[in-house]
Scaffold this motif. Structure first.
Motif, PDB file in Angstrom:
ATOM      1  N   PRO A   1      76.975  57.000 -45.216  1.00  0.00           N
ATOM      2  CA  PRO A   1      78.350  56.550 -45.477  1.00  0.00           C
ATOM      3  C   PRO A   1      78.573  55.069 -45.183  1.00  0.00           C
ATOM      4  O   PRO A   1      79.238  54.372 -45.956  1.00  0.00           O
ATOM      5  CB  PRO A   1      79.206  57.438 -44.569  1.00  0.00           C
ATOM      6  CG  PRO A   1      78.372  58.663 -44.342  1.00  0.00           C
ATOM      7  CD  PRO A   1      76.952  58.176 -44.309  1.00  0.00           C
ATOM      8  N   ASN A   2      78.027  54.564 -44.075  1.00  0.00           N
ATOM      9  CA  ASN A   2      78.265  53.168 -43.736  1.00  0.00           C
ATOM     10  C   ASN A   2      77.530  52.216 -44.672  1.00  0.00           C
ATOM     11  O   ASN A   2      78.037  51.142 -45.002  1.00  0.00           O
ATOM     12  CB  ASN A   2      77.880  52.903 -42.285  1.00  0.00           C
ATOM     13  CG  ASN A   2      78.927  53.449 -41.316  1.00  0.00           C
ATOM     14  OD1 ASN A   2      80.121  53.457 -41.609  1.00  0.00           O
ATOM     15  ND2 ASN A   2      78.486  53.931 -40.168  1.00  0.00           N
ATOM     16  N   ALA A   3      76.329  52.592 -45.103  1.00  0.00           N
ATOM     17  CA  ALA A   3      75.617  51.763 -46.077  1.00  0.00           C
ATOM     18  C   ALA A   3      76.378  51.739 -47.396  1.00  0.00           C
ATOM     19  O   ALA A   3      76.482  50.691 -48.059  1.00  0.00           O
ATOM     20  CB  ALA A   3      74.200  52.290 -46.280  1.00  0.00           C
ATOM     21  N   ALA A   4      76.922  52.904 -47.796  1.00  0.00           N
ATOM     22  CA  ALA A   4      77.709  52.964 -49.027  1.00  0.00           C
ATOM     23  C   ALA A   4      78.975  52.117 -48.904  1.00  0.00           C
ATOM     24  O   ALA A   4      79.356  51.406 -49.844  1.00  0.00           O
ATOM     25  CB  ALA A   4      78.070  54.407 -49.349  1.00  0.00           C
ATOM     26  N   ALA A   5      79.629  52.170 -47.730  1.00  0.00           N
ATOM     27  CA  ALA A   5      80.838  51.381 -47.520  1.00  0.00           C
ATOM     28  C   ALA A   5      80.537  49.885 -47.605  1.00  0.00           C
ATOM     29  O   ALA A   5      81.315  49.112 -48.186  1.00  0.00           O
ATOM     30  CB  ALA A   5      81.451  51.719 -46.165  1.00  0.00           C
ATOM     31  N   ALA A   6      79.395  49.467 -47.041  1.00  0.00           N
ATOM     32  CA  ALA A   6      79.007  48.052 -47.115  1.00  0.00           C
ATOM     33  C   ALA A   6      78.778  47.627 -48.567  1.00  0.00           C
ATOM     34  O   ALA A   6      79.133  46.516 -48.972  1.00  0.00           O
ATOM     35  CB  ALA A   6      77.760  47.809 -46.281  1.00  0.00           C
ATOM     36  N   ALA A   7      78.194  48.535 -49.352  1.00  0.00           N
ATOM     37  CA  ALA A   7      77.943  48.232 -50.762  1.00  0.00           C
ATOM     38  C   ALA A   7      79.252  48.082 -51.528  1.00  0.00           C
ATOM     39  O   ALA A   7      79.427  47.148 -52.316  1.00  0.00           O
ATOM     40  CB  ALA A   7      77.074  49.324 -51.380  1.00  0.00           C
ATOM     41  N   VAL A   8      80.187  48.998 -51.309  1.00  0.00           N
ATOM     42  CA  VAL A   8      81.476  48.929 -51.999  1.00  0.00           C
ATOM     43  C   VAL A   8      82.236  47.681 -51.573  1.00  0.00           C
ATOM     44  O   VAL A   8      82.822  46.974 -52.408  1.00  0.00           O
ATOM     45  CB  VAL A   8      82.303  50.199 -51.712  1.00  0.00           C
ATOM     46  CG1 VAL A   8      83.710  50.068 -52.302  1.00  0.00           C
ATOM     47  CG2 VAL A   8      81.609  51.433 -52.277  1.00  0.00           C
ATOM     48  N   GLN A   9      82.220  47.392 -50.287  1.00  0.00           N
ATOM     49  CA  GLN A   9      82.915  46.210 -49.789  1.00  0.00           C
ATOM     50  C   GLN A   9      82.346  44.926 -50.402  1.00  0.00           C
ATOM     51  O   GLN A   9      83.090  44.021 -50.789  1.00  0.00           O
ATOM     52  CB  GLN A   9      82.821  46.143 -48.265  1.00  0.00           C
ATOM     53  CG  GLN A   9      83.586  44.963 -47.659  1.00  0.00           C
ATOM     54  CD  GLN A   9      83.324  44.813 -46.186  1.00  0.00           C
ATOM     55  OE1 GLN A   9      82.208  45.058 -45.724  1.00  0.00           O
ATOM     56  NE2 GLN A   9      84.339  44.415 -45.435  1.00  0.00           N
ATOM     57  N   ALA A  10      81.022  44.871 -50.518  1.00  0.00           N
ATOM     58  CA  ALA A  10      80.396  43.685 -51.103  1.00  0.00           C
ATOM     59  C   ALA A  10      80.794  43.510 -52.565  1.00  0.00           C
ATOM     60  O   ALA A  10      80.974  42.387 -53.039  1.00  0.00           O
ATOM     61  CB  ALA A  10      78.879  43.781 -50.966  1.00  0.00           C
ATOM     62  N   VAL A  11      80.944  44.616 -53.292  1.00  0.00           N
ATOM     63  CA  VAL A  11      81.378  44.530 -54.690  1.00  0.00           C
ATOM     64  C   VAL A  11      82.783  43.954 -54.778  1.00  0.00           C
ATOM     65  O   VAL A  11      83.043  42.991 -55.519  1.00  0.00           O
ATOM     66  CB  VAL A  11      81.321  45.910 -55.367  1.00  0.00           C
ATOM     67  CG1 VAL A  11      81.965  45.864 -56.749  1.00  0.00           C
ATOM     68  CG2 VAL A  11      79.886  46.404 -55.481  1.00  0.00           C
ATOM     69  N   LEU A  12      83.720  44.543 -54.042  1.00  0.00           N
ATOM     70  CA  LEU A  12      85.114  44.117 -54.136  1.00  0.00           C
ATOM     71  C   LEU A  12      85.346  42.751 -53.496  1.00  0.00           C
ATOM     72  O   LEU A  12      86.385  42.117 -53.753  1.00  0.00           O
ATOM     73  CB  LEU A  12      86.021  45.174 -53.513  1.00  0.00           C
ATOM     74  CG  LEU A  12      86.048  46.512 -54.270  1.00  0.00           C
ATOM     75  CD1 LEU A  12      86.911  47.537 -53.533  1.00  0.00           C
ATOM     76  CD2 LEU A  12      86.540  46.324 -55.699  1.00  0.00           C
TER      77      LEU A  12
ATOM     78  N   PHE B   1      93.595  54.341 -51.431  1.00  0.00           N
ATOM     79  CA  PHE B   1      92.689  55.200 -52.192  1.00  0.00           C
ATOM     80  C   PHE B   1      91.377  55.355 -51.434  1.00  0.00           C
ATOM     81  O   PHE B   1      91.078  54.599 -50.508  1.00  0.00           O
ATOM     82  CB  PHE B   1      92.443  54.667 -53.608  1.00  0.00           C
ATOM     83  CG  PHE B   1      91.702  53.356 -53.697  1.00  0.00           C
ATOM     84  CD1 PHE B   1      90.325  53.325 -53.906  1.00  0.00           C
ATOM     85  CD2 PHE B   1      92.381  52.149 -53.607  1.00  0.00           C
ATOM     86  CE1 PHE B   1      89.646  52.119 -54.008  1.00  0.00           C
ATOM     87  CE2 PHE B   1      91.703  50.940 -53.715  1.00  0.00           C
ATOM     88  CZ  PHE B   1      90.334  50.927 -53.914  1.00  0.00           C
ATOM     89  N   THR B   2      90.626  56.374 -51.835  1.00  0.00           N
ATOM     90  CA  THR B   2      89.314  56.656 -51.258  1.00  0.00           C
ATOM     91  C   THR B   2      88.250  56.471 -52.327  1.00  0.00           C
ATOM     92  O   THR B   2      88.424  56.921 -53.458  1.00  0.00           O
ATOM     93  CB  THR B   2      89.239  58.112 -50.743  1.00  0.00           C
ATOM     94  OG1 THR B   2      90.219  58.302 -49.718  1.00  0.00           O
ATOM     95  CG2 THR B   2      87.874  58.424 -50.175  1.00  0.00           C
ATOM     96  N   VAL B   3      87.181  55.787 -51.979  1.00  0.00           N
ATOM     97  CA  VAL B   3      85.986  55.791 -52.819  1.00  0.00           C
ATOM     98  C   VAL B   3      85.133  56.941 -52.298  1.00  0.00           C
ATOM     99  O   VAL B   3      84.628  56.894 -51.181  1.00  0.00           O
ATOM    100  CB  VAL B   3      85.222  54.459 -52.742  1.00  0.00           C
ATOM    101  CG1 VAL B   3      83.937  54.549 -53.570  1.00  0.00           C
ATOM    102  CG2 VAL B   3      86.099  53.320 -53.235  1.00  0.00           C
ATOM    103  N   LYS B   4      85.022  57.977 -53.086  1.00  0.00           N
ATOM    104  CA  LYS B   4      84.400  59.226 -52.641  1.00  0.00           C
ATOM    105  C   LYS B   4      83.120  59.460 -53.434  1.00  0.00           C
ATOM    106  O   LYS B   4      83.149  59.660 -54.646  1.00  0.00           O
ATOM    107  CB  LYS B   4      85.385  60.384 -52.830  1.00  0.00           C
ATOM    108  CG  LYS B   4      84.889  61.731 -52.355  1.00  0.00           C
ATOM    109  CD  LYS B   4      86.023  62.758 -52.341  1.00  0.00           C
ATOM    110  CE  LYS B   4      86.959  62.529 -51.172  1.00  0.00           C
ATOM    111  NZ  LYS B   4      87.950  63.628 -51.019  1.00  0.00           N
ATOM    112  N   ILE B   5      81.969  59.422 -52.743  1.00  0.00           N
ATOM    113  CA  ILE B   5      80.685  59.671 -53.398  1.00  0.00           C
ATOM    114  C   ILE B   5      80.356  61.146 -53.213  1.00  0.00           C
ATOM    115  O   ILE B   5      80.234  61.632 -52.085  1.00  0.00           O
ATOM    116  CB  ILE B   5      79.579  58.777 -52.812  1.00  0.00           C
ATOM    117  CG1 ILE B   5      79.971  57.303 -52.967  1.00  0.00           C
ATOM    118  CG2 ILE B   5      78.252  59.051 -53.506  1.00  0.00           C
ATOM    119  CD1 ILE B   5      78.972  56.333 -52.366  1.00  0.00           C
TER     120      ILE B   5
END
Length: 286
Positions: free
Chosen positions: A137-148, A172-176
């Protein structure tokens, strides 16, 4: 005898009429089943166009009354500056395992960050990952944050800004989610994602874990870029953008193009803006 004969003929006629009625009913049932099967077979084509209805400008929970301060750098919010989001994929030597049906429960990333962008419309989001998918989850959050956080993303519109949060109020939630779970969530908004694609429904940007882990055969860029396309496309729906198509052979495909269905002569592209801040648009798709 004549009365009895007439009664017999009437009875025979009634039996023939009942047989015709029953036969017609059976035919209608068969045609109904065939029509339903045809509709089911056509669903992928309908679904490819249907998610256009996701496009809507969703107001945030709160809009600051004063203009925000300068956008903090990704480093200040816990993410190193980068032109591509950090990868949360397994090493390339080990092909990723796609779990078709996760546990149904989700873990919220504990990562949070500062506001990115100077737009007055602040949208807070959190990242959740379905347990059992093998995605951190934290790696995914870092990826989403870097995109936005990237200047080629939506903050360049001058209106929208974003903030990753792990608790408290959020927009909103980014839900994988695994393909089966993603389908179930997207179906609540009337979308048929067929275990393959992503959606934006309710307060959720739903990312199919298959796409997150493997990319798309139609997209010849890196996996990190394809993840950027997923985030930019679905968040684009959330802030009011509809689908677009290829503006011409050799040109960058718009981020709002459904590139998983083919590039139509365009080149693969993950970002709504180019490095100079020009919006990479294409003709609108109804």
């Amino acid at each position: 005898m004549r009365a009895t004969h007439r009664s017999s003929r009437r009875a025979a006629r009634r039996r023939r009429q009942r047989a015709v009625v029953l036969g017609c009913a059976a035919l209608l049932v068969a045609l109904g089943a065939g029509g339903y099967a045809a509709l089911s077979l056509d669903a992928p084509r309908t679904a490819s166009a249907g998610p256009t209805s996701q496009a809507r400008a969703v107001p945030p929970l709160t809009e600051p009354s004063a203009a925000p301060s300068a956008s903090p750098s990704p480093a200040a919010s816990g993410a190193a500056p980068s032109t591509a989001p950090p990868s949360s994929a397994p090493p390339s030597s080990a092909p990723p395992e796609v779990v078709e049906h996760g546990s149904g429960s989700f873990t919220t990333a504990t990562a949070s960050g500062g506001r990115v962008g100077t737009g007055s419309v602040l949208r807070r989001y959190r990242v959740e990952v379905e347990n059992g998918t093998g995605i951190d989850p934290n790696a995914a959050a870092a990826a989403v944050q870097a995109v936005l956080s990237d200047p080629r993303s939506w903050t360049t519109d001058g209106r929208d800004s974003f903030q990753l949060v792990s608790s408290g109020a959020y927009d909103f939630t980014v839900k994988i989610a695994s393909p089966d779970t993603a389908d179930a969530i997207c179906a609540t908004g009337g979308l048929d994602t067929r275990g393959e694609v992503n959606c934006d429904v309710g307060k959720q940007v739903v990312v199919n874990s298959k796409r997150w882990l493997t990319g798309s055969p139609q997209f010849d860029g890196s996996l990190d870029d394809y993840r950027a396309l997923i985030v930019n496309h679905e968040v684009g729906h959330r802030i009011g953008h509809g689908h677009e198509t290829c503006p011409g052979p050799g040109k960058p495909a718009p981020a709002m193009m459904q590139q998983i269905y083919g590039l139509k002569g365009c080149t693969a592209n993950a970002w709504p803006y180019d490095a100079k801040g020009t919006y990479l648009r294409g003709p609108s798709v109804p």
